[in-house]
Design a protein around this motif. Structure first.
Motif, PDB file in Angstrom:
ATOM      1  N   GLN A 101     -26.097 -19.794  21.004  1.00 26.70           N
ATOM      2  CA  GLN A 101     -26.433 -18.477  21.541  1.00 26.70           C
ATOM      3  C   GLN A 101     -27.496 -17.802  20.683  1.00 26.70           C
ATOM      4  OE1 GLN A 101     -22.023 -17.138  22.349  1.00 26.70           O
ATOM      5  NE2 GLN A 101     -23.395 -15.612  23.233  1.00 26.70           N
ATOM      6  N   GLU A 102     -27.288 -17.829  19.385  1.00 23.97           N
ATOM      7  CA  GLU A 102     -28.242 -17.200  18.467  1.00 23.97           C
ATOM      8  C   GLU A 102     -29.605 -17.879  18.553  1.00 23.97           C
ATOM      9  OE1 GLU A 102     -26.580 -17.323  14.576  1.00 23.97           O
ATOM     10  OE2 GLU A 102     -24.838 -16.057  15.072  1.00 23.97           O
ATOM     11  N   PHE A 103     -29.596 -19.203  18.642  1.00 23.28           N
ATOM     12  CA  PHE A 103     -30.855 -19.939  18.660  1.00 23.28           C
ATOM     13  C   PHE A 103     -31.629 -19.674  19.947  1.00 23.28           C
ATOM     14  CE2 PHE A 103     -33.543 -23.660  19.328  1.00 23.28           C
ATOM     15  CZ  PHE A 103     -34.151 -23.786  18.079  1.00 23.28           C
ATOM     16  N   VAL A 104     -30.956 -19.758  21.078  1.00 24.27           N
ATOM     17  CA  VAL A 104     -31.629 -19.531  22.369  1.00 24.27           C
ATOM     18  C   VAL A 104     -32.163 -18.106  22.450  1.00 24.27           C
ATOM     19  CG1 VAL A 104     -31.288 -19.412  24.868  1.00 24.27           C
ATOM     20  CG2 VAL A 104     -30.303 -21.315  23.567  1.00 24.27           C
ATOM     21  N   ALA A 105     -31.367 -17.148  21.990  1.00 18.79           N
ATOM     22  CA  ALA A 105     -31.799 -15.746  22.021  1.00 18.79           C
ATOM     23  C   ALA A 105     -33.002 -15.515  21.121  1.00 18.79           C
ATOM     24  CB  ALA A 105     -30.642 -14.840  21.606  1.00 18.79           C
ATOM     25  N   ALA A 106     -33.074 -16.252  20.009  1.00 18.67           N
ATOM     26  CA  ALA A 106     -34.180 -16.073  19.054  1.00 18.67           C
ATOM     27  C   ALA A 106     -35.440 -16.813  19.485  1.00 18.67           C
ATOM     28  CB  ALA A 106     -33.747 -16.542  17.674  1.00 18.67           C
ATOM     29  N   ALA A 149     -23.466 -21.576  26.236  1.00 22.36           N
ATOM     30  CA  ALA A 149     -24.205 -20.559  25.469  1.00 22.36           C
ATOM     31  C   ALA A 149     -25.157 -19.799  26.380  1.00 22.36           C
ATOM     32  CB  ALA A 149     -24.973 -21.229  24.334  1.00 22.36           C
ATOM     33  N   CYS A 150     -25.835 -20.516  27.266  1.00 23.65           N
ATOM     34  CA  CYS A 150     -26.752 -19.864  28.213  1.00 23.65           C
ATOM     35  C   CYS A 150     -25.989 -18.945  29.162  1.00 23.65           C
ATOM     36  CB  CYS A 150     -27.526 -20.919  29.001  1.00 23.65           C
ATOM     37  SG  CYS A 150     -28.781 -21.794  28.043  1.00 23.65           S
ATOM     38  N   ARG A 151     -24.836 -19.402  29.627  1.00 26.31           N
ATOM     39  CA  ARG A 151     -24.031 -18.564  30.535  1.00 26.31           C
ATOM     40  C   ARG A 151     -23.676 -17.240  29.877  1.00 26.31           C
ATOM     41  NH1 ARG A 151     -19.237 -16.784  31.460  1.00 26.31           N
ATOM     42  NH2 ARG A 151     -18.383 -17.720  29.564  1.00 26.31           N
ATOM     43  N   ARG A 152     -23.290 -17.284  28.610  1.00 23.79           N
ATOM     44  CA  ARG A 152     -22.921 -16.063  27.898  1.00 23.79           C
ATOM     45  C   ARG A 152     -24.116 -15.144  27.688  1.00 23.79           C
ATOM     46  NH1 ARG A 152     -18.691 -18.197  23.169  1.00 23.79           N
ATOM     47  NH2 ARG A 152     -17.338 -19.405  24.573  1.00 23.79           N
ATOM     48  N   LEU A 153     -25.303 -15.730  27.694  1.00 27.14           N
ATOM     49  CA  LEU A 153     -26.527 -14.935  27.541  1.00 27.14           C
ATOM     50  C   LEU A 153     -27.071 -14.473  28.889  1.00 27.14           C
ATOM     51  CD1 LEU A 153     -28.357 -17.086  24.842  1.00 27.14           C
ATOM     52  CD2 LEU A 153     -27.416 -14.785  24.506  1.00 27.14           C
ATOM     53  N   GLY A 154     -26.390 -14.820  29.963  1.00 30.25           N
ATOM     54  CA  GLY A 154     -26.842 -14.433  31.294  1.00 30.25           C
ATOM     55  C   GLY A 154     -27.958 -15.308  31.815  1.00 30.25           C
TER      56      GLY A 154
END
Length: 368
Positions: A262-267, A288-293
Motif C-alpha cells: 500500500q505504501e509503495f503503490v501510494a508513493a 493493497a490496490c483495493r484498499r487504496l481504491g
C-alpha cells in the motif's frame, strides 16, 4: 549406512553392559556429536533399538535401556534393492509452484525408480540434514531445490566432489559443476514486461520476495532488459524486493506485506503496471490496490509468474502470467539423475522456455 553404524555401536554397548538396564542413554544431540552424524541419523538408529526391545523413549524424559537381550532378530537385514532409489529435497510446494513439479518427478520416476520426497521449508540446517538422511538411506541419486542460490548445502557440495548423481532444480550455482533443470526466467520476465509496454504503459514496477534465489534475480534482470529493448528509461525506485510473507518458513504476515505494498503503490502513482515475481505477490498487490481504491486492470495492470490451474473454479480471477513447464521440469530432473547414474560425472544444464498467458489483469493504462 551411517544409521546402521550408530545402531550397531549402541546395541553392542547395551549388550556388553556399558549401558545397563535402567540407564539413561545420552541425548540425541550428544549422540549426534559423539558419532558426527545428523539428528535424523541418530533417530533412525534409536528406532531400530526400540524395535529390538532394548530401549524405550519417553517424551521430555529421554531414552532408557529396558533390556540387554534383543527380542527380535539380532540384526535387521540390510535392505536389498533391485531398482535405484531417488531422493528429492524441495523447499516447499503448493498449487502455484511446486505441486506440478512433484507430479513431474513422480511421473518421470514411474514404477521403475522409487522416490523419497522431503522438504526443507527454507531452513538451511534441515536442508543439509535431509540430504544426509537420504544418502544414509541408500539413494542412488538426488534432486535438490536449494533454499538459496548464494549458499550450497555442505552435504550437496560433498556430493559434487564425489561425482554423486545430483541435479539442481530451479536454481543456478555458477562455477559449480553440477547438472540443473530450470526455466528461462530471464526471457519470461522480458516477455511479460514487454507485453505491458506494448499495451502502452510507460512505467512498469517490479515486485519480488526478499529471497536469495537465482530465479528471482533472473526475473529482475528480464525486467531490466525489457526496458532497454523497448527504449524505456529504467527507474531504480520502481522496484520493491523486500516482501517476506511468501518465503517458506517466514514469520512475516501477509498483512504486513500488504501494508508495505500500500505504501509503495501510494508513493509511486506514476507506475501503472507491475511485474510480480510470483502469483501470491500478485494477490497481495491486488488487495493493497483495493484498499487504496484502485482496480485491476482499470487502474493498475499486473503480470505475475505461475498461476494455479483451478480448472473447476470458473469464478477465479485469472492474472496474466508467465507459465513454467513445471511437470516437464520434474520429468527432466529424473532423466538427468538417471543419466548420471548410468554415466557418473556427466553434467547437463537444461533451460526450458516459458509461455505468456493472457488473463484479466492487464489492459491499456488509464487515460488522464
Amino acid at each position: 549406512m551411517l544409521y546402521r553404524q550408530v545402531y550397531d555401536a549402541l546395541r553392542k554397548r547395551i549388550i556388553d553392559g556399558d549401558h545397563a538396564v535402567g540407564d539413561k542413554l545420552p541425548s540425541e544431540a550428544e549422540l549426534s556429536e559423539e558419532y558426527s552424524v545428523s539428528s535424523i541419523t541418530v533417530k533412525r538408529a534409536l528406532d531400530l533399538l526400540r524395535t529390538d526391545g532394548l530401549i524405550v523413549r519417553r517424551p521430555r524424559l529421554g531414552t532408557f535401556v529396558t533390556s540387554a537381550t534383543p527380542t527380535g532378530a539380532a540384526t535387521p537385514p540390510a535392505v536389498q534393492r533391485t531398482r535405484p532409489l531417488i531422493g528429492c529435497v524441495v523447499t516447499n510446494f503448493d498449487d502455484t509452484f511446486g505441486s506440478r513439479v512433484v507430479e513431474g518427478l513422480l511421473s518421470g520416476a514411474g514404477v521403475d525408480d522409487p522416490v523419497i520426497l522431503m522438504r526443507s521449508m527454507g531452513d538451511h540446517d534441515l536442508e543439509d540434514a535431509s540430504i544426509r538422511s537420504l544418502i544414509d538411506s541408500g539413494v542412488a541419486g538426488l534432486v535438490l531445490q536449494p533454499s538459496s542460490s548464494e549458499f550450497i548445502p555442505p552435504a550437496a557440495l560433498e556430493l559434487v566432489t564425489k561425482q554423486f548423481p545430483l541435479v539442481i532444480l530451479d536454481r543456478v550455482f555458477d562455477g559449480i559443476p553440477v547438472s540443473a533443470v530450470r526455466s528461462d526466467n530471464l526471457s519470461g520476465a522480458m516477455s511479460a514486461t514487454g507485453h505491458l509496454f506494448e499495451l502502452g504503459h510507460e512505467a512498469v514496477g517490479f515486485l519480488s520476495a526478499a529471497s536469495h534465489v537465482s530465479s528471482s534475480e533472473e526475473r529482475r534482470n528480464g525486467w531490466v532488459h525489457a526496458h532497454a529493448a523497448f527504449h524505456h528509461t529504467l527507474d531504480d525506485t520502481a522496484e520493491l524486493r523486500t516482501l517476506d510473507s511468501t518465503i517458506p518458513g517466514s514469520t512475516t504476515s501477509a498483512e504486513q506485506d500488504i501494508e508495505r505494498l500500500q505504501e509503495f503503490v501510494a508513493a509511486h502513482p506514476h507506475i501503472t503496471a507491475y511485474l510480480a515475481g510470483e502469483y501470491n505477490i500478485a494477490l497481495l498487490l491486488r488487495e493493497a490496490c483495493r484498499r487504496l481504491g484502485l482496480s485491476i486492470p482499470a487502474d493498475i495492470s499486473v503480470v505475475c509468474f505461475d498461476h494455479p490451474d483451478a480448472a473447476f473454479d470458473a469464478g477465479l480471477f485469472r492474472f496474466t502470467h508467465v507459465r513454467q513447464q513445471q511437470t516437464t521440469i520434474g520429468e527432466r530432473a529424473i532423466e538427468a539423475v538417471r543419466a548420471q547414474i548410468a554415466a557418473p560425472g556427466s553434467i547437463e544444464r537444461i533451460l526450458l522456455p516459458t509461455e505468456l498467458v493472457e488473463g484479466a489483469s492487464t489492459a491499456a493504462p488509464p487515460a488522464h
